[in-house]
Design a protein around this motif. Structure first.
Motif, short mmCIF file in Angstrom:
data_model
loop_
_atom_site.label_atom_id
_atom_site.label_comp_id
_atom_site.label_asym_id
_atom_site.label_seq_id
_atom_site.Cartn_x
_atom_site.Cartn_y
_atom_site.Cartn_z
N ILE A 192 0.27 24.01 -34.45
CA ILE A 192 0.90 23.10 -33.29
C ILE A 192 1.06 24.28 -32.22
N HIS A 193 0.27 23.90 -31.51
CA HIS A 193 0.52 24.75 -30.23
C HIS A 193 1.05 24.11 -28.64
N THR A 194 2.23 24.43 -28.54
CA THR A 194 2.66 23.67 -27.22
C THR A 194 2.45 24.74 -26.59
N ILE A 195 1.86 24.16 -25.26
CA ILE A 195 1.87 24.57 -24.10
C ILE A 195 1.90 24.02 -22.40
N GLY A 196 2.68 24.21 -21.87
CA GLY A 196 3.69 24.42 -20.66
C GLY A 196 4.67 22.72 -21.36
N ALA A 197 5.50 22.43 -20.51
CA ALA A 197 6.04 21.63 -20.47
C ALA A 197 5.04 19.63 -19.43
N PRO A 198 5.50 18.87 -20.46
CA PRO A 198 5.40 17.75 -19.89
C PRO A 198 5.28 17.29 -18.43
N TYR A 199 7.00 18.12 -17.52
CA TYR A 199 7.10 17.78 -16.66
C TYR A 199 6.30 18.40 -15.48
N ILE A 200 5.57 18.75 -16.06
CA ILE A 200 4.64 19.83 -15.03
C ILE A 200 2.68 18.70 -14.52
N PRO A 201 2.53 18.04 -13.55
CA PRO A 201 1.82 17.30 -13.14
C PRO A 201 0.32 18.79 -13.19
N LEU A 202 -0.24 17.48 -13.55
CA LEU A 202 -1.60 18.61 -13.62
C LEU A 202 -2.60 17.57 -12.50
N ASP A 261 -1.35 5.35 5.38
CA ASP A 261 -2.24 4.56 6.25
C ASP A 261 -3.93 4.38 5.27
N ASN A 262 -3.76 5.58 4.78
CA ASN A 262 -5.61 5.96 4.47
C ASN A 262 -5.49 6.49 3.01
N ILE A 263 -6.19 6.35 2.19
CA ILE A 263 -5.62 7.30 0.26
C ILE A 263 -7.49 6.75 -0.28
N SER A 264 -7.53 7.60 -0.50
CA SER A 264 -8.85 7.82 -1.81
C SER A 264 -8.72 7.15 -2.68
N TYR A 265 -9.26 6.46 -3.38
CA TYR A 265 -9.11 6.58 -5.34
C TYR A 265 -9.41 7.82 -5.50
N ASN A 266 -9.92 8.82 -4.98
CA ASN A 266 -10.16 10.20 -6.05
C ASN A 266 -8.76 11.08 -5.80
N ASP A 267 -7.78 10.53 -4.35
CA ASP A 267 -6.31 11.47 -3.92
C ASP A 267 -6.13 10.69 -4.93
N THR A 268 -5.75 9.91 -5.14
CA THR A 268 -4.81 8.73 -5.78
C THR A 268 -3.97 9.58 -6.78
N ARG A 269 -4.23 10.20 -7.56
CA ARG A 269 -3.43 10.31 -9.10
C ARG A 269 -1.97 11.70 -8.05
N ASP A 270 -2.42 12.31 -6.87
CA ASP A 270 -1.50 13.21 -6.19
C ASP A 270 -0.80 12.75 -5.04
N PHE A 287 0.64 -1.46 0.17
CA PHE A 287 0.17 -0.15 -0.04
C PHE A 287 0.87 0.96 -0.10
N GLY A 288 0.58 2.06 -1.10
CA GLY A 288 1.02 3.34 -1.08
C GLY A 288 2.33 3.37 -2.05
N GLU A 289 2.45 2.30 -2.28
CA GLU A 289 3.31 2.24 -3.09
C GLU A 289 3.92 2.98 -4.35
N LEU A 290 4.81 3.97 -4.87
CA LEU A 290 4.98 4.46 -6.17
C LEU A 290 4.17 4.12 -7.61
N ARG A 291 3.68 4.05 -8.08
CA ARG A 291 3.20 4.54 -9.08
C ARG A 291 3.09 5.38 -9.77
N PRO A 292 2.90 5.22 -11.52
CA PRO A 292 2.63 6.29 -12.03
C PRO A 292 1.38 6.98 -12.37
N ASN A 293 2.06 7.81 -12.20
CA ASN A 293 0.23 9.25 -11.65
C ASN A 293 -0.76 8.56 -10.81
#
Length: 561
Positions: free
Chosen positions: A401-411, A263-272, A37-43
């Motif tokens: 082609i419109h380039t906005i921001g950088a892909p290393y900035i998470p949303l 210890d406790n995380i909601s799926y609503n917040d897992t992308r955080d 639980f809590g292991e780091l995965r992509p996104n």
């Protein structure tokens, strides 16, 4: 020092109590973990245990306690095939990546799929339909959905609110006498955005038992305000898997500042997770680094504050002692000790390009043919967002082609992009227009909404965007059969769907005019295994495929069974 640190950490996280021994291991083999639980995965954070099945499928999976089957989920990715068991003590257990359910449940689910005419389902079941006792057979283990190898994904949730809890807190029989392992320390300049710098990385070494020290042991910094991150992992006795750590606390001058606990995380917040790690470093091919600071846009954070958010003021020039205490859920502990001092020389930096955007604020950018709007819940840290426009020579592309921001900035949330085409479009072209996002070889398309001459769509990543008129329908590729085939010796029908933009929206199959259930595990091959829905004789199979732009292909195959 370690004993003192442990006592101070307890001030941040008060003791909690969960039922011990109430739940059994869902398998009949020793519990060994591929993931925790809590292991780091992509996104996302990993939200339970990945229990090893000895690299095999079809091991029996059992109910962890008395209760009833409350939900069934079947999807091409994610859980694949999953069962949710609701228990009378206020908890729900989840079993995922399964193969066949027990026969009675399998038949009921199949009937529901035919009633809904959908293989992908999320079913709510009444409490009296499938009651279970502790140890009842639920299903066979598998490798369905987002699984990369055979295992059982197992979760414990608080039924009220559907919040995931760390299964370690319930006393499952996992042998673990191994403390977490520390790999590296990262130091950040907190006078600028975490996305507009690269951290200073320091290797760490064990100096005695589970006590670590970086090289050098006294770190000199040129910023008056700093924060820290660590590279660390946990494992269990007899395991070589690098799993996630449970808890870490930052102490400065022997006072706890901030800590996080898985210890406790909601799926609503897992992308955080993207606010908990140095997303930029990881995106650029570096290691996972876990912040010991709470970013301003991280709502419902896993962090607990004691004295600030983890950004440390060292402008007094004094030598400050720092300890980072890392624990697993069993209580095995490691500690990193070092000192830090401000040099008094804060170098000048050139102003970053682009407009500065802030978390918890809505703001936008507007030009003649591109507009974008970033909402209050999109950003984790303030950052300058650059915009660039370039020409496009592809005849199917009808915008720059419109380039906005950088892909290393998470949303965290999607943001709105509005583009104008470079030429007038006919009504037919507008009806087949999609917006395409791309970064390197990665691509995604969304059907646009038109407002006058503006086409709008939402995406959850920065990158490059363009409008594409897609008039090419998807292609249906049968596997091992053609029109007129004799399939009396076949055990199944299989086909794939390909699309020029690499995405399709909907696939529907009719057998003799009636919906036929094809599985599509992992979004690859569509499969139907012959059963009572297709008896002997002549049959007509009609396959309908539609892409995101609305292009449709229909193929009809006659065969003998």
């Amino acid at each position: 020092m370690l004993l003192n640190c442990t006592n101070l950490v307890a001030q941040i996280f008060p003791p909690t109590s969960y039922p011990q021994g109430y739940f059994r291991d869902p398998l009949d083999i020793p519990m060994r973990l591929a993931g925790n639980f809590g292991e780091l995965r992509p996104n996302h954070y990993h939200m339970g245990f990945d229990i090893k099945t000895n690299a095999r499928e079809n091991l029996p999976v059992y109910a962890a306690a008395d209760g009833y089957v409350g939900r069934i989920k079947i999807e091409p990715f994610g859980f694949g095939r999953a069962i949710y068991v609701v228990h009378p003590n206020g908890f729900t257990t989840v079993y995922a990546h399964l193969n066949a359910f027990n026969p009675a449940l399998e038949k009921w689910v199949k009937d529901q799929q035919y009633q809904q005419e959908s293989w992908k389902v999320f079913l709510e079941l009444p409490a009296n339909l499938f009651p279970v006792k502790k140890g009842d057979f639920l299903a066979n283990s598998g490798n369905t959905g987002g699984s990369q190898a055979p295992h059982v994904h197992f979760e414990v949730r608080r039924t009220n609110g559907d919040v995931n809890l760390n299964p370690f807190l319930f006393g499952f029989p996992v042998d673990d006498a191994v403390p977490p392992q520390l790999q590296r320390l990262a130091v950040y300049d907190r006078t600028v955005s975490v996305y507009e710098q690269s951290p200073r990385l320091f290797p760490v070494r064990a100096i005695s038992g589970s006590t670590y020290m970086p090289t050098p042991s006294v770190i000199t910094v040129t910023s008056p305000v700093v924060s820290f991150a660590i590279g660390a992992y946990d494992t269990q006795t007899g395991s070589t898997n690098h799993n996630g750590i449970f808890e870490s606390t930052l102490l400065v001058d022997e006072q706890p500042v901030v800590a996080f606990r898985m210890d406790n995380i909601s799926y609503n917040d897992t992308r955080d997770l993207n606010a908990h790690i140095d997303y930029k470093t990881k995106f650029q091919g570096g290691p996972f680094l876990q912040f010991l600071t709470e970013l301003p846009g991280y709502a419902n954070a896993i962090y607990r504050r004691n004295k600030g958010n983890g950004a440390i003021d060292v402008s007094d020039g004094a030598v400050h002692t720092v300890s980072i205490v890392v624990k697993d859920a069993i209580g095995n502990t490691s500690t990193l000790n070092f000192k830090i001092q401000y040099s008094g020389t804060d170098p000048e930096r050139p102003a970053p390009a682009g407009k500065k955007f802030y978390p918890q604020m809505m703001d936008g950018f507007e030009s003649a043919d591109c507009e974008f709007y970033i909402g209050e819940r999109c950003l984790y840290d303030s950052v300058h967002i650059r915009y660039n426009k370039s020409a496009n020579t592809n005849t199917e592309v009808v915008s720059s082609i419109h380039t906005i921001g950088a892909p290393y900035i998470p949303l965290r949330d999607s943001f709105l992009i509005r583009l104008q085409p470079t030429r007038p479009l006919t009504d037919a072209e507008r009806s087949r227009t999609v917006m395409q996002w791309f970064v390197g070889t990665k691509k995604e398309v969304q059907k646009v909404q038109w407002q006058g001459n503006w086409a709008s769509a939402r995406f959850r990543d920065f990158g490059s965007f363009q409008l594409v008129v897609d008039t090419e329908p998807p292609v249906i590729v049968p596997i091992g059969f053609t029109d007129g085939s004799n399939m009396s010796k076949a055990v199944r029908i299989a086909f794939t769907v390909k699309d020029n933009l690499e995405e399709f929206k909907k696939v529907r199959v009719l057998l003799d005019g009636k919906w036929l259930r094809f599985t599509n595990d992992k979004g690859k091959t569509f499969l139907y295994s012959f059963d009572e829905k297709c008896m002997g004789g002549q049959h007509e199979l009609k396959i309908h495929a539609e892409d995101e732009a609305g292009n449709v292909t229909e193929k009809t195959y006659n065969f003998t069974r």
